[in-house]
Design a protein around this motif. Structure first.
Motif, PDB file in Angstrom:
ATOM      1  N   LYS A  38       0.817  -1.221   0.000  1.00 34.13           N
ATOM      2  CA  LYS A  38       0.000   0.000   0.000  1.00 34.13           C
ATOM      3  C   LYS A  38       0.847   1.266   0.000  1.00 34.13           C
ATOM      4  O   LYS A  38       0.353   2.356  -0.321  1.00 34.13           O
ATOM      5  CB  LYS A  38      -0.938   0.005   1.209  1.00 34.13           C
ATOM      6  CG  LYS A  38      -1.886  -1.188   1.263  1.00 34.13           C
ATOM      7  CD  LYS A  38      -2.804  -1.116   2.458  1.00 34.13           C
ATOM      8  CE  LYS A  38      -3.670  -2.380   2.590  1.00 34.13           C
ATOM      9  NZ  LYS A  38      -4.566  -2.551   1.436  1.00 34.13           N
ATOM     10  N   PHE A  39       2.132   1.158   0.363  1.00 37.34           N
ATOM     11  CA  PHE A  39       2.996   2.332   0.443  1.00 37.34           C
ATOM     12  C   PHE A  39       3.761   2.598  -0.861  1.00 37.34           C
ATOM     13  O   PHE A  39       4.437   3.619  -0.970  1.00 37.34           O
ATOM     14  CB  PHE A  39       4.010   2.168   1.586  1.00 37.34           C
ATOM     15  CG  PHE A  39       3.404   2.238   2.957  1.00 37.34           C
ATOM     16  CD1 PHE A  39       3.233   3.457   3.596  1.00 37.34           C
ATOM     17  CD2 PHE A  39       3.000   1.084   3.611  1.00 37.34           C
ATOM     18  CE1 PHE A  39       2.684   3.531   4.858  1.00 37.34           C
ATOM     19  CE2 PHE A  39       2.456   1.135   4.875  1.00 37.34           C
ATOM     20  CZ  PHE A  39       2.284   2.368   5.508  1.00 37.34           C
ATOM     21  N   ILE A  44       6.640   6.546  -4.450  1.00 43.76           N
ATOM     22  CA  ILE A  44       6.946   7.013  -5.810  1.00 43.76           C
ATOM     23  C   ILE A  44       6.511   8.458  -5.993  1.00 43.76           C
ATOM     24  O   ILE A  44       7.233   9.274  -6.571  1.00 43.76           O
ATOM     25  CB  ILE A  44       6.274   6.087  -6.844  1.00 43.76           C
ATOM     26  CG1 ILE A  44       6.957   4.710  -6.843  1.00 43.76           C
ATOM     27  CG2 ILE A  44       6.351   6.708  -8.244  1.00 43.76           C
ATOM     28  CD1 ILE A  44       6.291   3.675  -7.733  1.00 43.76           C
ATOM     29  N   ARG A  45       5.314   8.826  -5.480  1.00 44.31           N
ATOM     30  CA  ARG A  45       4.842  10.217  -5.572  1.00 44.31           C
ATOM     31  C   ARG A  45       5.757  11.169  -4.808  1.00 44.31           C
ATOM     32  O   ARG A  45       5.920  12.327  -5.176  1.00 44.31           O
ATOM     33  CB  ARG A  45       3.410  10.326  -5.041  1.00 44.31           C
ATOM     34  CG  ARG A  45       2.350   9.745  -5.958  1.00 44.31           C
ATOM     35  CD  ARG A  45       0.971  10.245  -5.570  1.00 44.31           C
ATOM     36  NE  ARG A  45       0.649   9.929  -4.183  1.00 44.31           N
ATOM     37  CZ  ARG A  45       0.041   8.810  -3.788  1.00 44.31           C
ATOM     38  NH1 ARG A  45      -0.309   7.893  -4.696  1.00 44.31           N
ATOM     39  NH2 ARG A  45      -0.231   8.604  -2.515  1.00 44.31           N
ATOM     40  N   ALA A  46       6.364  10.671  -3.735  1.00 41.81           N
ATOM     41  CA  ALA A  46       7.267  11.505  -2.941  1.00 41.81           C
ATOM     42  C   ALA A  46       8.659  11.610  -3.552  1.00 41.81           C
ATOM     43  O   ALA A  46       9.526  12.302  -3.004  1.00 41.81           O
ATOM     44  CB  ALA A  46       7.367  10.938  -1.521  1.00 41.81           C
ATOM     45  N   GLY A  47       8.881  10.941  -4.670  1.00 36.44           N
ATOM     46  CA  GLY A  47      10.173  11.007  -5.335  1.00 36.44           C
ATOM     47  C   GLY A  47      11.180   9.988  -4.841  1.00 36.44           C
ATOM     48  O   GLY A  47      12.343   9.992  -5.263  1.00 36.44           O
ATOM     49  N   GLN A  60      10.033   2.073 -12.724  1.00 36.80           N
ATOM     50  CA  GLN A  60      10.276   2.796 -11.478  1.00 36.80           C
ATOM     51  C   GLN A  60       9.916   1.899 -10.283  1.00 36.80           C
ATOM     52  O   GLN A  60       8.816   1.345 -10.223  1.00 36.80           O
ATOM     53  CB  GLN A  60       9.472   4.087 -11.442  1.00 36.80           C
ATOM     54  CG  GLN A  60       9.974   5.147 -12.414  1.00 36.80           C
ATOM     55  CD  GLN A  60       9.225   6.447 -12.268  1.00 36.80           C
ATOM     56  OE1 GLN A  60       8.119   6.495 -11.732  1.00 36.80           O
ATOM     57  NE2 GLN A  60       9.828   7.528 -12.752  1.00 36.80           N
ATOM     58  N   ILE A  61      10.855   1.800  -9.345  1.00 40.40           N
ATOM     59  CA  ILE A  61      10.668   0.973  -8.149  1.00 40.40           C
ATOM     60  C   ILE A  61      10.821   1.856  -6.920  1.00 40.40           C
ATOM     61  O   ILE A  61      11.777   2.636  -6.835  1.00 40.40           O
ATOM     62  CB  ILE A  61      11.696  -0.176  -8.117  1.00 40.40           C
ATOM     63  CG1 ILE A  61      11.502  -1.086  -9.338  1.00 40.40           C
ATOM     64  CG2 ILE A  61      11.591  -0.978  -6.825  1.00 40.40           C
ATOM     65  CD1 ILE A  61      12.513  -2.207  -9.443  1.00 40.40           C
TER      66      ILE A  61
END
Length: 311
Positions: A38-39, A44-47, A60-61
């Protein structure tokens, strides 16, 4: 014998505490395995993301997932505090301040290292900072060791006893050694990074080795020290296993430097407060060999790219 007196028996109490520790750790491990996916989008949104350089697909991982494993470790060990001292709460037995302070100092050092490791993942700290951070995080541990134990005498290996004697008091140098042990453990896990699952995998091998050693010495003269070690190493295994399942090939998450610092400090804590810091180094033989092999690159005698991969 009354039921309360029966439960207050020290050996039985230790067995009950270990059972509660295992039960709490297993529950936390299952919950961690369920919620970890769930995280992924959040990171990914937080960079906090990267590309697996060992694969053809450039997907992207999410990175730094070691912070979730570390956070669950702290949750499990915090919940275990009242269970660890259940005799005081249930039967008004006198609290062992010595054991209580040691346990809290261990969690403080590990918690500091998780925070500093996550800061490294976010800020990409330099190598000199990575050597300093474990030293700072180990200070509470060393102060508790000084206040509660303060034993700086070592047993000399048999071949050297004819020259040095049976034992040797290292004094302040022993504290320097323990501080360097914390630095080595954290960076030894990190230096092997680069292959899917290797950071968590090697940590699990070391952790299970420590646990087996504790179980072998369970009825020995240093029983309390090894039980203390198990109170920390069992939750560590429980939190590392779910992370390994997501990090092993093909990796769905990266653990980041956070996990390396978290794992290394956990091993340093159990080695120092469990009084087997020298024996602990036997479990780090591959890491010691890799460190010696990497010295020319670490000290820039030869160029060292950021990712040491064959082309």
């Amino acid at each position: 014998m009354s039921f309360a007196s029966y439960l207050a028996d020290e050996k039985l109490s230790q067995t009950i505490r270990l059972f509660l520790n295992v039960a709490t750790s297993m529950t936390g491990s299952i919950v961690l395995f369920k919620i970890m996916p769930k995280f992924k989008d959040m990171f990914i949104r937080a960079g906090l993301k990267g590309i697996d350089l060992s694969k053809k697909e450039k997907i992207q991982i999410p990175e730094a997932f070691g912070v979730i494993s570390g956070a669950f470790f702290l949750i499990i060990t915090f919940l275990f505090i009242p269970l660890r001292f259940y005799e005081t709460l249930a039967f008004n037995r006198e609290l062992s301040h010595h054991q209580f302070i040691e346990y809290l100092a261990a969690l403080l050092s590990i918690g500091c290292m998780i925070f500093l490791g996550f800061a490294d993942d976010v800020l990409d700290l330099k190598w000199r900072d990575k050597l300093l951070l474990p030293t700072v995080a180990s200070l509470p541990l060393l102060m508790v060791y000084f206040a509660n134990i303060n034993s700086t005498t070592i047993i000399v290996p048999f071949p050297l006893r004819s020259w040095i004697g049976y034992s040797l008091n290292l004094g302040f140098l022993y504290y320097v050694y323990m501080g360097m042990l914390a630095v080595f453990c954290t960076n030894a896990i990190n230096i092997y990074a680069g292959i899917n699952g290797i950071e968590v995998g090697q940590s699990l091998v070391i952790a299970f080795s420590v646990l087996i050693s504790n179980l072998i010495e369970y009825n020995g003269p240093f029983r309390d020290n090894h039980i203390f070690s198990m109170y920390l190493i069992i939750p560590f295994i429980a939190c590392a296993l779910p992370l390994f399942l997501y990090n092993k090939y093909p990796s769905r998450v990266f653990v980041g430097d956070t996990f390396c610092y978290f794992a290394g400090m956990t091993f340093a804590v159990v080695g120092i407060l469990g009084h087997f810091s020298k024996f602990l180094l036997l479990f780090f033989v591959p890491q010691i060999f890799n460190f010696l092999l990497s010295i020319p690159q670490l000290f820039k005698f030869i160029p060292c790219p950021r990712h040491r991969m064959p082309r």
